[in-house]
Design a protein around this motif. Structure first.
Motif, PDB file in Angstrom:
ATOM      1  N   GLY A 197     -10.159   2.363  -2.069  1.00  0.00           N
ATOM      2  CA  GLY A 197      -9.901   3.715  -1.590  1.00  0.00           C
ATOM      3  C   GLY A 197      -8.435   4.062  -1.410  1.00  0.00           C
ATOM      4  O   GLY A 197      -8.107   5.195  -1.064  1.00  0.00           O
ATOM      5  N   ARG A 198      -7.534   3.109  -1.655  1.00  0.00           N
ATOM      6  CA  ARG A 198      -6.101   3.309  -1.417  1.00  0.00           C
ATOM      7  C   ARG A 198      -5.310   3.396  -2.729  1.00  0.00           C
ATOM      8  O   ARG A 198      -5.750   2.926  -3.787  1.00  0.00           O
ATOM      9  N   SER A 229       0.478   9.526  -1.195  1.00  0.00           N
ATOM     10  CA  SER A 229      -0.772  10.282  -1.173  1.00  0.00           C
ATOM     11  C   SER A 229      -0.553  11.711  -0.698  1.00  0.00           C
ATOM     12  O   SER A 229       0.249  11.978   0.206  1.00  0.00           O
ATOM     13  N   GLY A 230      -1.245  12.644  -1.337  1.00  0.00           N
ATOM     14  CA  GLY A 230      -1.145  14.047  -0.942  1.00  0.00           C
ATOM     15  C   GLY A 230       0.263  14.594  -1.046  1.00  0.00           C
ATOM     16  O   GLY A 230       0.969  14.359  -2.027  1.00  0.00           O
ATOM     17  N   ASP A 231       0.718  15.300  -0.019  1.00  0.00           N
ATOM     18  CA  ASP A 231       2.038  15.932  -0.041  1.00  0.00           C
ATOM     19  C   ASP A 231       3.179  14.958   0.259  1.00  0.00           C
ATOM     20  O   ASP A 231       4.351  15.329   0.124  1.00  0.00           O
ATOM     21  N   ALA A 232       2.859  13.726   0.640  1.00  0.00           N
ATOM     22  CA  ALA A 232       3.911  12.754   0.949  1.00  0.00           C
ATOM     23  C   ALA A 232       4.795  12.483  -0.259  1.00  0.00           C
ATOM     24  O   ALA A 232       5.978  12.170  -0.125  1.00  0.00           O
ATOM     25  N   ASP A 259       0.867  -1.175   0.000  1.00  0.00           N
ATOM     26  CA  ASP A 259       0.000   0.000   0.000  1.00  0.00           C
ATOM     27  C   ASP A 259       0.908   1.231   0.000  1.00  0.00           C
ATOM     28  O   ASP A 259       1.660   1.477   0.954  1.00  0.00           O
ATOM     29  N   LEU A 260       0.848   1.998  -1.068  1.00  0.00           N
ATOM     30  CA  LEU A 260       1.741   3.152  -1.226  1.00  0.00           C
ATOM     31  C   LEU A 260       1.117   4.456  -0.730  1.00  0.00           C
ATOM     32  O   LEU A 260       1.739   5.515  -0.839  1.00  0.00           O
ATOM     33  N   THR A 273       2.782   0.404 -11.973  1.00  0.00           N
ATOM     34  CA  THR A 273       3.838  -0.370 -11.324  1.00  0.00           C
ATOM     35  C   THR A 273       3.493  -0.551  -9.850  1.00  0.00           C
ATOM     36  O   THR A 273       3.123   0.405  -9.165  1.00  0.00           O
ATOM     37  N   ILE A 274       3.615  -1.790  -9.365  1.00  0.00           N
ATOM     38  CA  ILE A 274       3.383  -2.078  -7.958  1.00  0.00           C
ATOM     39  C   ILE A 274       4.672  -2.590  -7.320  1.00  0.00           C
ATOM     40  O   ILE A 274       5.594  -3.024  -8.015  1.00  0.00           O
TER      41      ILE A 274
END
Length: 549
Positions: free
Chosen positions: A206-207, A180-183, A174-175, A383-384
Motif C-alpha cells: 500500500g506504500r 504521495s499526493g501533494d507532497a 518509504d517515500l 529507483t529506490i
C-alpha cells in the motif's frame, strides 16, 4: 486497467494457450520466513503522487490521452530552466544502475562526469552493472548488509528477482511521506512524471517506495527494412496471409525477411499481439484474471510462426543469435526485420542513416480483426533510496528531481548531451551533435538516465521526417494496444516460481516453432503450467487487483 467483454472472455477460455511474458519487477514478490506482507489487499493505499505537468516548449505534434507521444520535429531554440538551485550539499552520493553501454572513463578523466557532479553539487561514486551481470549482482546486493547499500539504486525491469518486493519494503526508504499526493510538489520534475508510470510501477504493501522511469505505450515492435518489405509487396492494411507472402517473396539466397534473437520466441511480442492474444494476463469485467497461456489466439500465433519458419523466412540462427549480433544483420541487410523495444527507434534511425530506411511495422489482421500491438509497462524499472534521515532523503530526492528534468530544459540537455563545445556542437537546425569526446563520455556509458528521467517524447536529431512517421504510426496503433493487466500488482507465487514457469512455456513454444515439438505439445504444457502455479498467480493477481480498484 482494461477489462474484457463477455464475447472476448468466451473466446479466451476456449482451448489453446499463449506464452506468458515475465511481468516487471514490482509485480514479483514472495513471502518467506520473516518476510513482510507486500500485498496491497487489505491495506490503506497511499495516494499516487499528484501529477503536475511541467511547462516547456510546445510540441510540433500533439500527444493524445490514449498514449500517443508528443513529437518534436526540431530541437527547442529557447531552453527552460527547471531547477532553481543546486540540489546538493557537497557530500558524496553512492549510486548503482544497470548499463547497456561500455564502461565509462573514470571520474578523474571524465569531463561529462565532472560537469554533472558540479551541476548536482555532490560527488558521485558510481557502481555500474552490465545487463548480463545484473541479476547475479543484484542478488548479492539484496542479500548483503543494509548499511552497505548505495544511496540510490536503479531496479531494472528486465529480470524477476526473488522476494524483490520484500527487499524493497525492508531495506528501502518509504517515500510515501515525501511523494504521495501533494507532497511531491516540492520536487516539480518528479511531479511531472505521469500517473500511468506510478501505477505500472505499483505499490508495496500500500506504500510508495520508488520513482518510476516513464516509458511510451508501444512495447515490443517489429522494426523492418522499409525498402525490402515494400519491394516484396508490403501494403497498409495487410492480413496475416499478406505478411506470409511478403516474408516468402523477399527471402532469397542468404537474405531473410525475418530475423529473431535467442529467447525472443521468433518475435513473440509482435506476432501474439497481432493475433490479439493477451500479453501475460487479461482481466474480466468482474475481476477474474485469465493467463495468456489459456487463450487460443496465442496457440494460433505459435502455429503461424511455425509456418513462417517452415517456409524458410526466418534467419536460421533465430534460436541462438544475440540481440546485438541480430542488430548488425539488420543494419547490413542480411535480415529485413527484427523485434526490439519501441524505445530503440533513436539508434535505429541514427545507425541506419545512409544505409537503409527503418520503420515500425503495422500489425497485420487475423480473421478480419485488426491486429494489436504490445502495450509496454509504462515504468522501465524504478529507483529506490537507502533508508536515511529526513535531510538526507530530501537531498537525494532533489538530485533525482534534477535528473528528471523535462525535454526542452537546460538540465535535460546537460544530462543527455553534456557540455556544449566539449561533448556536443549544434547542427544547422540547433540539434545537439556529439563530438568525438561526446561519443565516449555520455549518458549511455554513464547511465544517469536510469536513475531518473522525465516523460519520454519523440525526437530524432536532424530527422524531422522520422518523427512524423513515428507519430503517424503511433496514432494508428496505440488504440489497439494490448496491455498486461498484472502491471503494478503483487503475486507471491509469481515471485517464487514465475521465472521457472515462464521458461517452461517459452521453451515449449520455441520448440514447436523450431520444428522440434508438435503443436499438440502446447496443451500439455499449459496444463502443467497451471497446476504448478499459474492458477495460484491468477488468484493472487485478482485479489490485489480488487484492492487497487
Amino acid at each position: 486497467m482494461p477489462s474484457m467483454s463477455r464475447r472476448t472472455l468466451l473466446r479466451t477460455v476456449a482451448a489453446g494457450g499463449a506464452a506468458v511474458s515475465v511481468p516487471g519487477l514490482l509485480t514479483a514478490c514472495s513471502s518467506g520466513s520473516g518476510d513482510g506482507d507486500v500485498s496491497n489487499a487489505g491495506k490503506k493505499l497511499a495516494p499516487w503522487p499528484a501529477h503536475r505537468p511541467a511547462t516547456g516548449p510546445k510540441p510540433d505534434l500533439a500527444p493524445t490521452e490514449e498514449g500517443v507521444q508528443a513529437g518534436y520535429t526540431s530541437y527547442p531554440s529557447d531552453l527552460v530552466k527547471s531547477v532553481s538551485r543546486t540540489p546538493g550539499d557537497g557530500s558524496t552520493v553512492r549510486v548503482m544502475t544497470v548499463s547497456f553501454g561500455t564502461p565509462p572513463k573514470p571520474a578523474s578523466a571524465n569531463r561529462f562526469w565532472a560537469a554533472v557532479e558540479k551541476a548536482l553539487g555532490v560527488k558521485i561514486e558510481y557502481t555500474i552493472i552490465s545487463q548480463a551481470d545484473y541479476q547475479k549482482k543484484m542478488a548479492t546486493v539484496m542479500a548483503g548488509d543494509a548499511g552497505a547499500l548505495p544511496d540510490i539504486i536503479n531496479m531494472f525491469s528486465g529480470f524477476t528477482l526473488p522476494r524483490e518486493a520484500q527487499f524493497v519494503q525492508r531495506r528501502a526508504q518509504d517515500l510515501t511521506p515525501y511523494l504521495s499526493g501533494d507532497a511531491i510538489a516540492d520536487y516539480p520534475n518528479l511531479a511531472n512524471i505521469p500517473t500511468h508510470a506510478w501505477r505500472d510501477m505499483g505499490r508495496v504493501g500500500g506504500r510508495v517506495y520508488g520513482i518510476p522511469l516513464e516509458r511510451p505505450l508501444p512495447g515490443s515492435t517489429l522494426w523492418i527494412n522499409q525498402d525490402m518489405f515494400a519491394d516484396a509487396g508490403m501494403k497498409e492494411g495487410w492480413t496475416a496471409e499478406d505478411f506470409t507472402a511478403v516474408a516468402r517473396r523477399g527471402t532469397r539466397g542468404k537474405t531473410y525477411m525475418l530475423g529473431a534473437a535467442a529467447q525472443s520466441g521468433f518475435g513473440n511480442g509482435y506476432h501474439s499481439a497481432a493475433h490479439n492474444a493477451p500479453q501475460s494476463w487479461a482481466v474480466t469485467e468482474n475481476g477474474i484474471f485469465l493467463p495468456a497461456a489459456a487463450d487460443e489466439r496465442y496457440k494460433a500465433s505459435i502455429a503461424f510462426r511455425a509456418q513462417l519458419r517452415k517456409n524458410g523466412s526466418y534467419h536460421p540462427d533465430a534460436t541462438s543469435i544475440s540481440q546485438i549480433d541480430l542488430t548488425t544483420l539488420y543494419y547490413n541487410g542480411t535480415v529485413g526485420s527484427m523485434q526490439d523495444g519501441f524505445g530503440a527507434y533513436l539508434p535505429k534511425y541514427r545507425e541506419s542513416e545512409g544505409k537503409m530506411s527503418p520503420a515500425a511495422a503495422l500489425p497485420y489482421s487475423v480473421g478480419g480483426e485488426p491486429g494489436g500491438i504490445v502495450a509496454a509497462r509504462r515504468s522501465f524499472g524504478y529507483t529506490i533510496l537507502k533508508k536515511a534521515k529526513k535531510e538526507r532523503v530530501e537531498l537525494l530526492l532533489r538530485i533525482l528531481d534534477y535528473l528528471a528534468a523535462p525535454f526542452g530544459s537546460e538540465e535535460w540537455e546537460l544530462v543527455h548531451y553534456g557540455v556544449e563545445g566539449v561533448h556536443f556542437t549544434r547542427a544547422k537546425d540547433g540539434s545537439p551533435e556529439y563530438t568525438k569526446l561526446g561519443e565516449v563520455e555520455n549518458n549511455t556509458n554513464l547511465p544517469l538516465k536510469y536513475l531518473a528521467e522525465g516523460p519520454q517524447v519523440l525526437f530524432v536529431p536532424g530527422m524531422p521526417d522520422a518523427v512524423r512517421a513515428l507519430h503517424t504510426w503511433q496514432r494508428k496503433v496505440v488504440p489497439h494496444a494490448v496491455r498486461n493487466a498484472a502491471f503494478g500488482l503483487q503475486s507471491t507465487t509469481h515471485n517464487a516460481q514465475g521465472a521457472t514457469l515462464q521458461t517452461l512455456l517459452d521453451d515449449t513454444a520455441t520448440g514447436i516453432i523450431a520444428g522440434r515439438l508438435p503443436l499438440s505439445e502446447w496443451d500439455a504444457t499449459v496444463k502443467k503450467w497451471r497446476s504448478r502455479g499459474g492458477d495460484r498467480m491468477a488468484e493472487e493477481y485478482a485479489k490485489d487487483y480488487a484492492a487497487n480498484t
